[in-house]
Design an enzyme around this catalytic site. Structure first.
Site, PDB file in Angstrom:
ATOM      1  N   LEU B  56      12.988  98.835   7.293  1.00  0.00           N
ATOM      2  CA  LEU B  56      13.117 100.128   7.485  1.00  0.00           C
ATOM      3  C   LEU B  56      14.475 100.873   7.451  1.00  0.00           C
ATOM      4  CD1 LEU B  56      11.213 101.899  10.787  1.00  0.00           C
ATOM      5  CD2 LEU B  56      12.881 103.315   9.089  1.00  0.00           C
ATOM      6  N   GLU B  58      16.548 102.976   4.568  1.00  0.00           N
ATOM      7  CA  GLU B  58      16.545 103.706   3.092  1.00  0.00           C
ATOM      8  C   GLU B  58      17.866 103.424   2.310  1.00  0.00           C
ATOM      9  OE1 GLU B  58      16.019 105.129   6.245  1.00  0.00           O
ATOM     10  OE2 GLU B  58      13.919 105.718   6.011  1.00  0.00           O
ATOM     11  N   HIS B 127       9.399 115.567   8.990  1.00  0.00           N
ATOM     12  CA  HIS B 127       8.223 115.203   8.101  1.00  0.00           C
ATOM     13  C   HIS B 127       7.836 116.332   6.867  1.00  0.00           C
ATOM     14  CE1 HIS B 127       8.178 112.259  11.328  1.00  0.00           C
ATOM     15  NE2 HIS B 127       7.821 111.543  10.322  1.00  0.00           N
TER      16      HIS B 127
END
Lengths: 341, 325
Positions: B56, B58, B127
């Site tokens: 996890l 990026e 999100h």
């Protein structure tokens, strides 16, 4: 000199065996370390004369750089260097002329053709990965090259380099974590030169050695005296061999010392004492190397003077030549933003 | 081939690319299990080690893809939600975008970063966001944002074939919005071309992503009222298709730009500037923008989210005013 030496047996076979290096390799080692230092000295002189806008050097780190780079296979293995790695690049094939083109941001500088600051290396044909001023990003690029090689089953090794200051960044953690999960053939080679510009180790990390962190990644690693080129080679070479065979990544920390200020724009008298500098100057890696190989009887005293003369001449010629080379045209700033399909 | 949703079109393109070229591989969070949007479902079973779960992290995903692309592979990264891509901003903008530039093309990065963006899914502040303006600002990265399933498929193929880093934006609300027939091979498509999706003489609406569909719905409503709109699907956000933009602006003389991204510094400003610089004499009205308000996007509560989001009604209302000008 090589011709005369070829005609006689090595002075001390035993010592050479212990070194894991041939006489020729030891000579190359000395040559590359000296070339790196003398180039840096000439670069700084050109800067002080107002002919070169910026110098960032690797003085004090030549043993670490040359010893480690010589453990790699030129033409096969990849190097993801950082800005002090002139010595590494010389081992990978950069010439004195190219180093000077780079310093002067000349049109034909193979690293970036004047688009980046000096010492931002990159040479695709020689497998030196292009780098920016952002530190430690290249650790992830090295992991990516390692992943690609693993997917293709190519027996190559990647060496990623940085100073200890860079190890505080997140990409350091992310790269070591990723490389260890996938057991990638990457040597993370940290040159701990004591300073991140003005900050000493204790301001950068709470552990004694960068390499202590290997445990956090379940990775192999070592601390080595970075002022001793032979010790560096002897530590890095087995790690490279293991990584090539699928043994996974290594974290190697070479303890060196930044003999010069951070860059040509830095005044180190603000943050370090003359005493400290003088103490470390006694451990100058190039001097130490020469003393060792001479006292071990590999090279007779004075035998390496010829290399010094050769290096001086090479640099004199390279600087003179590079100063005459064309600059980029202003509109050369355009182009190559995208690779054409 | 049957009719596919956008997400199925993405999966189909990935499957086709993995099958056609063994240099293609996928790296991202949860991709081995199919990904949270199911874009990579079934691909791990079919392509094994070329579909790789990442930690996890990026910056890892993008940085590792840079290295692999430099080596000669064709990585397709998945950033699960575009909102989290900024941890890789440095890798994309300080590194990937300059790879060709700083080596004079000696090195280049044939890599794609796919990511799910956009609001209207009750995803709250992290999100739901539109991230395109940050990245479209950076020369050296191509930014693509399709709206129709067939474009998802053909543009994803074009992105994978492109020798440059491509940020491939997939609007979450378009994933399962409707199906589109796709027969045979994907259409040959070039990155960098906009498309006139609907032709009308009264004004032009420029949009992309979910807002393209909302703009088409608004154009349908206006058509019923006697106002005919051209709707241009921008498809590529960097580099913009200036030719199509200017042609349409000159043809209708009235321009409405729609995006979900917040107004200030959004792509609408750049499009408006292109038109103002090069088609000023053709304009019959001031350029209008419908965009998200300048607040941190996007509030979670459905009423506030609806307030934030541009939609067909807001677009129709702006278009009516523009037509009447």
């Amino acid at each position: 000199m090589a011709a005369t030496r070829a005609t006689r047996p090595p002075r001390s076979q035993k010592t050479i065996d212990e070194y894991l290096l041939s006489e020729q390799q030891l000579e190359d080692m000395y040559y590359h370390m000296l070339l790196a230092r003398k180039l840096n000295e000439r670069m700084l002189a050109l800067n002080r004369q107002g002919r070169a806008p910026f110098v960032i050097a690797g003085a004090g780190q030549e043993a670490a750089q040359v010893g480690a780079a010589m453990a790699l296979r030129k033409g096969t293995d990849y190097l993801a260097p950082y800005y002090r790695d002139l010595g590494m690049n010389l081992v990978f094939g950069m010439t004195a002329r190219e180093a000077m083109l780079n310093l002067l941001a000349k049109r034909d500088d193979p690293n970036s053709h004047g688009r980046q600051m000096p010492s931002h290396w990159g040479n695709t044909a020689r497998k030196v990965v292009t780098q920016s001023s952002v530190v430690t990003t290249q650790f992830l690029h090295a992991a990516g090259i390692g992943l690609a090689a693993k997917l293709r089953k190519d027996p190559i090794v990647v060496m990623a380099c940085c100073g200890e200051g860079s190890t505080s960044r997140g990409d350091f953690h992310e790269a070591l974590n990723f490389a260890s999960i996938h057991r990638l053939p990457v040597i993370f080679f940290v040159q701990n030169n004591g300073y991140a510009i003005t900050e000493k180790n204790e301001k950068e990390m709470a552990v004694e050695h960068v390499a202590d962190r290997k445990r956090a990644y379940n990775m192999q690693g070592a601390v080595v005296d970075g002022m001793d080129a032979i010790a560096v080679y002897q530590t890095v070479r087995p790690a490279v061999d293991e990584a090539r065979k699928g043994g996974g990544p290594h974290l190697i920390e070479a303890k060196c010392y930044r003999l010069w200020p951070h860059s040509s724009d830095d005044d180190d008298s603000r943050y370090r004492t003359k005493n400290e500098l003088e103490e470390w100057s006694l451990k100058d890696p190039i001097k130490l190397f020469r003393e060792r190989v001479e006292s071990d009887g590999i090279f007779p005293r004075g035998d390496l003077d010829e290399i010094e003369a050769r290096v001086e001449e090479e640099i004199r010629e390279a600087a003179q030549w590079a100063l005459m080379q064309p600059d980029p045209a202003p509109e050369d700033a355009l182009g190559f933003v995208y690779k054409e399909l | 081939m049957t009719a596919l949703t956008a997400i199925e079109a993405v999966r189909t393109a990935l499957d086709e690319a993995l099958a056609a070229d063994d240099r293609v591989f996928i790296l991202g969070e949860d991709v081995e299990a199919g990904g949270v949007f199911r874009a990579t479902e079934g691909l791990r079973a079919r392509y094994g080690e070329r579909v790789i779960d990442s930690p996890l992290a990026e910056s890892s995903i993008i940085g590792v893809c840079i290295g692999a692309a430099h080596y000669g592979l064709r990585p397709v990264a998945e950033i699960q939600f575009a909102d989290f891509i900024h941890a890789g901003f440095d890798q994309l903008c300080s590194e990937a975008s300059r790879w060709s530039y700083r080596t004079l093309g000696d090195a280049h990065l044939p890599m794609v970063v796919r990511t799910a963006w956009g609001g209207g899914v009750h995803g709250g502040q992290h999100h739901s966001q539109s991230i395109e303006a940050y990245y479209a600002h950076m020369p050296g990265i191509k930014v693509v944002a399709p709206s129709f399933p067939a474009d998802y498929r053909s543009l994803l193929h074009a992105a994978i074939a492109d020798p440059n880093p491509v940020l491939f934006l997939e609007h979450k609300r378009t994933y399962r919005l409707f199906r589109q027939e796709m027969d045979g091979a994907p259409a040959e498509t070039r990155i960098g071309k906009a498309r006139v999706t609907r032709q009308g003489g009264d004004l032009t609406i420029f949009a992309y992503g979910l807002m393209l569909h909302e703009s088409l719905a608004a154009a349908e409503t206006l058509s019923g009222e006697g106002t005919e709109c051209t709707v241009v699907d921008l498809l590529t956000l960097n580099p913009l298709d200036r030719e199509t933009i200017l042609d349409s602006a000159r043809a209708t003389g009235k321009v409405l730009i729609v995006h979900e991204d917040t107004l200030t510094g959004g792509l609408g400003g750049e499009i408006a500037a292109i038109i103002a610089e090069h088609a000023f004499e053709y304009l019959d009205a001031p350029i209008r923008r419908v965009a998200g308000p300048d607040i941190p996007p996007i509030p979670f509560h459905h009423a506030m989210e609806d307030f934030f989001m541009p939609n067909r009604d807001k677009i129709a209302s702006a278009a009516r005013e523009l037509a009447a000008y």
